[in-house]
Design an enzyme around this catalytic site. Sequence first.
Site, short mmCIF file in Angstrom:
data_model
loop_
_atom_site.label_atom_id
_atom_site.label_comp_id
_atom_site.label_asym_id
_atom_site.label_seq_id
_atom_site.Cartn_x
_atom_site.Cartn_y
_atom_site.Cartn_z
N CYS A 134 -4.74 2.24 -3.70
CA CYS A 134 -3.53 2.82 -3.09
C CYS A 134 -2.33 1.90 -3.26
O CYS A 134 -1.52 1.75 -2.32
CB CYS A 134 -3.74 3.12 -1.60
SG CYS A 134 -4.95 4.40 -1.33
N HIS A 171 0.87 -1.18 0.00
CA HIS A 171 0.00 0.00 0.00
C HIS A 171 0.91 1.24 0.00
O HIS A 171 2.02 1.19 0.55
CB HIS A 171 -0.81 -0.05 1.29
CG HIS A 171 -1.90 0.96 1.41
ND1 HIS A 171 -1.66 2.27 1.77
CD2 HIS A 171 -3.24 0.87 1.25
CE1 HIS A 171 -2.80 2.93 1.83
NE2 HIS A 171 -3.78 2.10 1.51
N LYS A 183 -10.24 -1.01 10.45
CA LYS A 183 -10.31 -2.16 9.54
C LYS A 183 -10.65 -3.44 10.30
O LYS A 183 -10.81 -4.50 9.71
CB LYS A 183 -8.99 -2.33 8.79
CG LYS A 183 -8.77 -1.17 7.80
CD LYS A 183 -7.62 -1.41 6.89
CE LYS A 183 -7.15 -0.15 6.20
NZ LYS A 183 -7.91 0.15 4.99
N ASP A 204 3.29 -4.45 8.09
CA ASP A 204 2.04 -3.71 7.97
C ASP A 204 0.90 -4.72 8.10
O ASP A 204 0.64 -5.50 7.18
CB ASP A 204 2.02 -3.00 6.61
CG ASP A 204 0.66 -2.44 6.24
OD1 ASP A 204 -0.32 -2.68 6.97
OD2 ASP A 204 0.57 -1.76 5.21
N GLN A 206 -4.37 -5.29 7.05
CA GLN A 206 -5.38 -6.21 6.53
C GLN A 206 -5.41 -7.54 7.29
O GLN A 206 -6.30 -8.36 7.06
CB GLN A 206 -5.14 -6.48 5.04
CG GLN A 206 -5.33 -5.28 4.14
CD GLN A 206 -6.75 -4.73 4.17
OE1 GLN A 206 -7.72 -5.45 4.45
NE2 GLN A 206 -6.91 -3.46 3.88
N1 PMP Z 1 -1.65 -0.82 4.64
C1 PMP Z 1 -2.60 -1.56 4.09
C2 PMP Z 1 -2.26 -2.95 3.60
C3 PMP Z 1 -3.90 -1.06 3.97
O1 PMP Z 1 -4.86 -1.80 3.43
C4 PMP Z 1 -4.18 0.24 4.44
C5 PMP Z 1 -5.55 0.86 4.28
N2 PMP Z 1 -6.19 0.59 3.09
C6 PMP Z 1 -3.16 0.97 5.04
C7 PMP Z 1 -1.91 0.42 5.11
C8 PMP Z 1 -3.40 2.34 5.60
O2 PMP Z 1 -4.24 2.23 6.69
P1 PMP Z 1 -4.84 3.57 7.38
O3 PMP Z 1 -5.43 4.35 6.25
O4 PMP Z 1 -5.86 3.03 8.32
O5 PMP Z 1 -3.72 4.25 8.04
#
Ligand code: PMP
Length: 415
Positions: free
Chosen positions: A373, A132, A235, A209, A212
């Site tokens: 993203c 991401h 999430k 990270d 998910q």
């Molecule tokens: N990493 C991953 C794999 C994600 O899916 C997301 C959110 N789509 C993020 C980071 C960023 O998370 P946040 O917007 O809650 O900071």
Amino acid sequence: MMDSSLQEKTLDVVKIREQFPILHQEVNGKPLVYFDNAATTQKPLAVINAITDYYSTINSNVHRGVHHLSQKATVALEESRHKIQQHIRAAEPHQVIFTQGTTDSINLVSIAMERSNLLRKGDEVLVSALEHHSNIVPWQILCERTGATLKVIPINQQGEIVMEEYRALLSENTRLVTFNHISNALGTVNPVQEMTRLAHDAGAWVFVDGAQAAPHTAIDVQALDVDFYAFSGHKAYGPTGIGVLYGKEKILEDLAPYRGGGEMIESVSFEKTTYAGLPHKFEAGTPHIEGAIVMGAAIDFLNEIGLDRIATHEEQLISHALKRMAEIEGMRFIGEARQRAGAISFLIEGLHPYDVGVLLDQMGIALRTGHHCAQPIMDFFDIPGTLRASFGLYNTTGEIDRMMEALQKAVSMLR
Ligand code: PMP
């Protein structure tokens, strides 16, 4: 008449769905099917009520007050930290730092590493090609500012990290390796333990990270042996604006703070300021008190159901969806990892994903379209974006069948 698919083997989905008021609505005259869980999950009554309860009973600033409400709020916040510590099997509660979410946790570490002068020219940071933007850009900035080099761990056509190439990239210059536990764009589950062992053999730290992973799988930071692990409340059925950074104690103790302010100090004078210990050193300012407390309520909710049962239920959803979706002529799955969870990305030959997404929305079905993203992944597959269906614990095979009907309709309208 009750949707027979609601009687899933592993979870009482009927009962679970009763706890999610938002799901019981119509969108464009059709019952809502919410398949955008990778972007954010819906909230159960346990979470919604915990927000009201907090503001109705104990709202107060934490850690400073001697008065009753402040003490109550402080205890509730620290209890939540404790719950999260146990949930991710961290050794100590002070290894759980409250942040604004995954993005904030990643920025915290990247900025703290810069402030601590941990990187210089010649050092390398390895980032997987599966990330991401949140887990790319902060490391890019760190490398730009320190002269270190960012290197990309390649993926294959299935959307899996190529382990031989990863091994070849690791060297005595590697300072940090970062990758997601589960990919938001493709649903790939990465071999965290093995990748971490290899990074440690090279003397590098590992940042995972887990945005998910938190809603789909049990996390054991000590078994994984990762140095840092980040995830977001929203999430995993909790509130937005709150998340967690886990770190190994010694590493966190040695890192410089990334933000200064109240709460993070031991004593302040114009001559010399000393910092508080963990976790407060990294929690400057009034925290998102309600969010932190309610994140604990979301974790209780998950644990009452059980993450293994949730995972089994979601595996059934994914395999049902993959089987049914393959019926569509011209179906192209983007990412077909052997280990997968959460999301299915796809394209239908000859159709623009956006057009399909708009038609599905008209039929009450919420899918996401776009690059999720993760533009480098789209570049790798040479596509502008995908359609993505991502599942949560309240979804049913019946909803997947409704999505199939809608997809068939969209295909016949657009072809
Ligand atoms: N990493 C991953 C794999 C994600 O899916 C997301 C959110 N789509 C993020 C980071 C960023 O998370 P946040 O917007 O809650 O900071």
